[in-house]
Design an enzyme around this catalytic site. Sequence first.
Site, PDB file in Angstrom:
ATOM      1  N   ASP A 201     -49.269  83.077  51.333  1.00  0.00           N
ATOM      2  CA  ASP A 201     -49.499  82.815  52.747  1.00  0.00           C
ATOM      3  C   ASP A 201     -48.578  81.648  53.141  1.00  0.00           C
ATOM      4  O   ASP A 201     -47.912  81.040  52.301  1.00  0.00           O
ATOM      5  CB  ASP A 201     -50.971  82.509  53.037  1.00  0.00           C
ATOM      6  CG  ASP A 201     -51.291  82.764  54.513  1.00  0.00           C
ATOM      7  OD1 ASP A 201     -50.331  82.889  55.315  1.00  0.00           O
ATOM      8  OD2 ASP A 201     -52.471  82.839  54.881  1.00  0.00           O
TER       9      ASP A 201
HETATM   10  C1  BGC Z   1     -51.713  83.207  58.234  1.00  0.00           C
HETATM   11  C2  BGC Z   1     -51.356  84.611  57.804  1.00  0.00           C
HETATM   12  C3  BGC Z   1     -50.062  85.043  58.427  1.00  0.00           C
HETATM   13  C4  BGC Z   1     -48.990  84.036  58.086  1.00  0.00           C
HETATM   14  C5  BGC Z   1     -47.638  84.399  58.641  1.00  0.00           C
HETATM   15  C6  BGC Z   1     -50.557  82.240  58.113  1.00  0.00           C
HETATM   16  O1  BGC Z   1     -50.837  81.038  58.721  1.00  0.00           O
HETATM   17  O2  BGC Z   1     -52.799  82.756  57.448  1.00  0.00           O
HETATM   18  O3  BGC Z   1     -52.385  85.499  58.143  1.00  0.00           O
HETATM   19  O4  BGC Z   1     -49.727  86.330  57.992  1.00  0.00           O
HETATM   20  O5  BGC Z   1     -49.371  82.785  58.627  1.00  0.00           O
HETATM   21  O6  BGC Z   1     -47.582  84.325  60.004  1.00  0.00           O
END
Ligand code: BGC
Length: 764
Positions: free
Chosen positions: A289
């Site tokens: 993530d």
């Molecule tokens: C979120 C994810 C997301 C990623 C990319 C993160 O802050 O937890 O769900 O896919 O950002 O945007």
Amino acid sequence: MRKLFVFISLILSLGVLAQESKTKPDVDMDKFITELMGKMTLEEKIGQLHQISGGDVVSGELSSEGNKVAQQIRKGGVGSMLNAKGVEKVKALQDVAMKESRLKIPLMFAMDVIHGYETAFPVPLAMASTWNLEQIEAMARTAAIEASADGVCWTFSPMVDITRDPRWGRIVEGAGEDPFLGGEIAKAMVKGYQGEPGYATNTQIMACVKHFALYGAPDAGRDYHTVDMSRLRMYNDYFNPYKAAVEAGAETVMSSFNEVDNIPATANKWLLDDVLRKQWGFEGLVVTDYASINDLVRHGIGDPVSTTIRALEAGTDIDMEAYAYHYMLPEAVKTGKVSIKLIDQACRRVLEAKYKLGLFENPYKYCDVTRPSKDFFTKEHRAKARQAAGESFVLLKNENNLLPLKKNSKIAVIGPHGNNRPMMLGPWFYPHDIYRAATVVEGLKEVSGGQAEILYARGCQPFESEEYARRVYFGKEFEKDNRSDEEILTEALDVAGKADIVVATLGESTEMSGESSSRSNLDLPKPQQELLKALVATGKPIVLVLFTGRPLTINWEKKNLSAILNVWFGGTEAAYAIGDVLFGDVNPSGKLTSSWPQNVGQLPLYYNYKNTGKPMDKWFQKFRSGYLDVSNEPLFPFGYGLSYTRFDYGDVKLSANKMNEKGRLTATVTVTNSGDRDGYEVVQLYIRDVAASIIRPLKELKGFQKVFIKAGQSVDIDFEIIPELLKFYNYDLNYVCEPGDFEVMIGCNCEQLKSAKFTLVESM
Ligand code: BGC
């Protein structure tokens, strides 16, 4: 002593079996990648593991390196990008990779396509409330068509995290609290995004199952907080949707921010290697993530270098935006701290994904600049989104059939959500035009064909304070009304006085749920409660059209209002769908997929609980599990939702009262539409394992059917009961079913059920 017999499933926790299920190796792909990797330097290999942000969407703190994107691509230092919005931009970035980098390895472009792209569908929790897997798959398909037209070949969706705590704001992004339903929805979404294997067309994009794992179970519902859970609970209650998505062929998995068993998921070898790859046979790539490798130091498991290595060793292939692999792995390999084999393995997985997508054959497959004008926000996509929205709304109350409304009424739409375009959308719509959606006022005018007279007043501010609004909107614009609270209210009461009926459009604002949007209080914001009280005092009939991304504790509203239609955040076409349902062109059929609590003190709250040794009654009983100050019921149970018609259920009939481990039996129930409107009903099947080697829940959803029943008609609904539905992970984490009595329950929600019993026997 009770004899056990154990059916070990094909997909259980034995790596050996999972190995056998591996797909046939693709000889051409392997050869191509081996040759390519033979030419790559260490830095170029690590480059493939490095994902950077294009900065068009903010989903975390942006790295200061962001502005040197082209330079990094030129050096072969980037394998994929997220958040680069627009096909022209994507094409320009791909040009840098293809024309200016040494090995001309195409980039992959990822985006959070969560509930549609240019055409916004209802938020995922709302889509789940349709209980319509075809509809959900169609949503993902439509989103894939639009996103791929804009250069995206990889979506960070579906989010399949089970949650039992609506304080957690990201409940809006998932399917709710049930592992079985969550698994079915996960499969439908993967299918919708990826389509048939082979990526034959440029409208098929890779799915990414997230957030692996248990992200929806933080202590106290506070985002990113500690997760602590037994393995049995993981396997029986939380893992199924991730596993289902992997079995459906999801190409990629995103690890979660939280810890699992005291080790952050990002660096958790047991999770990413033993469970995901060995037990479930996952062969795709794992991405972190957002910048989560940087979080590892803050978690307290080591310094930047050792934690980065730990993430790689755990099985993390791509580092999203942390720049940890980029900065630390070259040196770590050169000093022998990490084996080149691990870099090769991760690099190969990234190249395989590119190969499978067809990017080596055609790096510009997703760069057709003529597509947006043909594929964005089309009539067909909008029609699908409108239908999905109408199906996702949940009718929570409708006393004396206040709904549907007559089209030729005089309606006062009152509340900050009534005339506000961005408010229709919910989280994850920001790279797009947030002013595209029609307002409720416009929707009602349109659907009534001009027959209704629609008045509007704002009624109150959406939030307690501007400070709160600023937190919610995180620097984005929000509409402020500079009049005094008293002026705003006086206008509303005046408008209400002129109408036959009030449609109060209230609830959470569009970004009040989502990432980093946990709440400790799930009431309607104070100013909205006060407005409702003032409106009720006028004596006018009131319909509450409730906007929300999560269950809310609307006790007062339930008691004092005649009709409540929960419309979530329905997307770009929501306003028309609200009109469709309020005027009765569409009969509501949505059902809740998470329990709504009476108060936050009941949380976590879920229908599939266990009995305990001191089972709870509805009301407080001394020395029974319960509370002194609140009953043990939810405000609205899982599976609940009303219709404009009435469905009556007959008794459950079983084709036999015994079956063995190779057998099956049929449970049948007759459902009658005893009202005067045609309608859809979600018929739900629950099963209880009455006595087992470990404690089992009192009921678990094991099947559902959404059926259309004409007014006055009866339909027989059959459910096949097969041993698979009786299985669970036992104390040794073997996936088994055990002989003994089972209860089969069928009904319209998890509480109103008819039941019958059968016995699973060793032999017949
Ligand atoms: C979120 C994810 C997301 C990623 C990319 C993160 O802050 O937890 O769900 O896919 O950002 O945007």
